[in-house]
Motif scaffolding. Structure first.
Motif, short mmCIF file in Angstrom:
data_model
loop_
_atom_site.label_atom_id
_atom_site.label_comp_id
_atom_site.label_asym_id
_atom_site.label_seq_id
_atom_site.Cartn_x
_atom_site.Cartn_y
_atom_site.Cartn_z
N SER A 117 -8.84 41.83 -44.44
CA SER A 117 -7.94 40.68 -44.35
C SER A 117 -7.30 40.64 -42.98
O SER A 117 -6.66 41.61 -42.56
CB SER A 117 -6.87 40.78 -45.45
OG SER A 117 -5.80 39.90 -45.18
N LEU A 118 -7.47 39.53 -42.28
CA LEU A 118 -6.84 39.38 -40.97
C LEU A 118 -5.32 39.41 -41.12
O LEU A 118 -4.61 39.99 -40.29
CB LEU A 118 -7.30 38.08 -40.33
CG LEU A 118 -6.68 37.74 -38.96
CD1 LEU A 118 -6.95 38.86 -37.96
CD2 LEU A 118 -7.24 36.42 -38.44
N LYS A 119 -4.83 38.83 -42.20
CA LYS A 119 -3.37 38.81 -42.43
C LYS A 119 -2.84 40.22 -42.54
O LYS A 119 -1.81 40.57 -41.93
CB LYS A 119 -3.06 38.02 -43.69
CG LYS A 119 -1.58 37.89 -44.00
CD LYS A 119 -1.35 37.06 -45.27
CE LYS A 119 0.13 36.95 -45.59
NZ LYS A 119 0.37 36.13 -46.82
N ASP A 120 -3.52 41.07 -43.32
CA ASP A 120 -3.08 42.45 -43.46
C ASP A 120 -3.22 43.22 -42.15
O ASP A 120 -2.37 44.05 -41.81
CB ASP A 120 -3.90 43.15 -44.56
CG ASP A 120 -3.56 42.63 -45.95
OD1 ASP A 120 -2.49 42.00 -46.11
OD2 ASP A 120 -4.38 42.83 -46.86
N ALA A 121 -4.31 42.96 -41.44
CA ALA A 121 -4.53 43.66 -40.18
C ALA A 121 -3.44 43.37 -39.17
O ALA A 121 -3.00 44.26 -38.43
CB ALA A 121 -5.89 43.27 -39.60
N LEU A 122 -2.96 42.14 -39.14
CA LEU A 122 -1.92 41.75 -38.18
C LEU A 122 -0.56 42.37 -38.51
O LEU A 122 0.34 42.38 -37.67
CB LEU A 122 -1.82 40.23 -38.11
CG LEU A 122 -3.02 39.53 -37.45
CD1 LEU A 122 -2.92 38.03 -37.60
CD2 LEU A 122 -3.14 39.92 -35.97
N LYS A 123 -0.41 42.89 -39.72
CA LYS A 123 0.83 43.59 -40.07
C LYS A 123 0.90 44.94 -39.38
O LYS A 123 1.99 45.46 -39.11
CB LYS A 123 0.93 43.77 -41.59
CG LYS A 123 1.10 42.47 -42.36
CD LYS A 123 1.11 42.74 -43.87
CE LYS A 123 1.24 41.44 -44.65
NZ LYS A 123 1.18 41.70 -46.14
N ASN A 124 -0.28 45.53 -39.11
CA ASN A 124 -0.36 46.82 -38.41
C ASN A 124 -1.41 46.72 -37.30
O ASN A 124 -2.45 47.39 -37.36
CB ASN A 124 -0.72 47.94 -39.39
CG ASN A 124 0.32 48.11 -40.47
OD1 ASN A 124 1.40 48.62 -40.21
ND2 ASN A 124 -0.02 47.69 -41.68
N PRO A 125 -1.16 45.89 -36.32
CA PRO A 125 -2.20 45.59 -35.32
C PRO A 125 -2.67 46.80 -34.53
O PRO A 125 -3.84 46.86 -34.15
CB PRO A 125 -1.53 44.55 -34.41
CG PRO A 125 -0.07 44.75 -34.61
CD PRO A 125 0.09 45.17 -36.05
#
Length: 301
Positions: free
Chosen positions: A23-31
């Protein structure tokens, strides 16, 4: 023996374990912690946001009908693997030339007619998958392929090939070549070219409707691995006689060929480390005979 291991176990030879996100959304939480990402068909705006993942090593954008790859992805300078298979790509942007660590590029299942010039500007590129690009003009592609200095894995499967360019023999670093699913390929002419490729270690000719292996195989004395799966008309006696002249061959895959019996004389198989015979029609007596005569070979049924 690295390539032999990859051949038996996995074709993803350069893929390493990493913290993966789907998930890109999840990934951006911990970039800063995301090193591998599988993107679920993003729009252009979402795809550009991927560049915030500065430590990304592996990026997968598959089966998305993607027509363009954003130049901004060139900012992912730690990227070692980019997989954009099964899209509608016809080109790649020059902005990707900053991907100095990119070692694996999967362009399988796209609409390339010509190869992008940017491929020759990727200094770390070693593995290139061009399978299932049936409109690709391989003759015209050779200028680009020859500009990839460290190319040692090349996939040309399912490309409706009828011949191989003479200049393919000039790929001086190439160690593994996949030609699966090209049943109209002129093997006699192909082996004239393949026999000149002194660095080639693994040759994959699966599902090519092969009956007789050309004599040119005997010239490929450096070959470590040969894959001949799913060639149901393959003449095993002829193959065995060719194998006697390949003392360096360690792995032979003959899966799903409908074989009922190997030749009485198994000298051509004696030097093999691994012989894969699964999916055939051997009787239990024949299996026992093969094992007894190839005691130093790992035989898999």
């Amino acid at each position: 023996m690295k390539f032999i291991f990859c051949l038996i176990v996995s074709m993803a030879c350069f893929t390493s374990l990493s913290q993966e996100s789907n998930s890109l959304k999840d990934a951006l939480k911990n970039p800063d912690q995301t090193t591998s990402l599988k993107v679920n068909c993003p729009d252009d705006e979402k795809l550009i946001r991927v560049v915030q993942l500065k430590n990304l090593n592996q990026l997968y954008i598959k089966d998305c009908s993607l027509k363009n790859v954003p130049s901004k992805l060139g900012e992912l300078t730690k990227l070692t693997l980019l997989n954009v298979e099964n899209n509608n790509l016809e080109s790649l942007p020059d902005g990707l030339q900053t991907l100095n660590n990119l070692a694996v590029l999967n362009l399988r299942g796209n609409d390339f007619k010509q190869l992008p010039q940017v491929l020759g500007k990727l200094p770390a590129l070693r593995e290139l998958d061009l399978a299932d690009n049936p409109m690709l003009d391989l003759d015209m592609a050779m200028d680009v392929l020859l500009s990839i200095e460290n190319l040692d894995f090349l996939y040309l499967s399912q490309n409706r090939l009828e011949s191989l360019p003479d200049r393919l023999a000039d790929l001086k670093a190439l160690q593994e070549l996949h030609l699966t699913g090209n049943p109209n390929l002129d093997l006699n002419k192909a082996f004239d070219i393949l026999s000149k490729m002194a660095t080639l270690k693994i040759l994959v000719l699966e599902d090519n409707e092969i009956s007789t292996i050309p004599v040119g195989l005997q010239q490929m004395k450096q070959l470590d691995g040969l894959v001949l799966d799913k060639n149901s008309t393959l003449k095993i006696d002829d193959l065995a006689s060719r194998l006697e002249n390949l003392p360096e061959l360690k792995v032979l895959l003959l899966r799903n060929n409908g074989i009922e019996k190997l030749p009485e004389n198994l000298n051509g198989f004696q030097h093999l480390a691994v012989l894969e015979l699964s999916g055939n029609r051997f009787s239990e007596d024949e299996k026992q005979r093969i094992k007894e005569n190839l005691k130093d070979t790992v035989v898999k049924f």
